[in-house]
Motif scaffolding. Structure first.
Motif: not given
Length: 117
Positions: A11-14, A36-38, A59-67, A89-90
């Protein structure tokens, strides 16, 4: 037999960070692309990040690129997912998987990641 064991969820805060690890055994690790899949409740499983056997291609999903950053240590048969700037949303169960040419055939049990707002 092949085993993929994930760890590091929680559990982590935003805005916070987590690093997931996946230890592989029972396979020749360098033969396999890793990913890695979710899967969030009520949603389909999605690919988060993949890495080639050498680590040279990711390769990364667009939703996680840069993070998020995927990496692997072939000497330790382990793949990692560094997750920064986490968002609610993660929140999902994160699974690692091993495959060849994009077909992932071995899967771990998963680790829960919960991001509170």
């Amino acid at each position: 037999q092949v085993q993929l064991v994930e760890s590091g969820g929680g559990l982590v805060q935003a805005g916070g960070s987590l690093t997931l690890s996946c230890a592989a055994s029972g396979l020749t690790f360098t033969w396999y692309q890793m990913g890695w899949f979710r899967q969030a409740p009520g949603k389909e499983r999605e690919s988060v990040a993949t890495i080639s056997w050498s680590g040279g291609s990711t390769h990364y999903a667009d939703s996680v690129k840069g993070r998020f950053t995927i990496s692997r240590d072939n000497a330790k048969n382990t793949v990692y997912l560094q997750m920064n700037s986490l968002k609610p949303e993660d929140t999902a169960v994160y699974h690692c998987a091993a495959g060849v040419d994009g077909r992932f055939v071995y899967w771990g049990q998963g680790t829960q990641v919960t991001v509170s707002s």
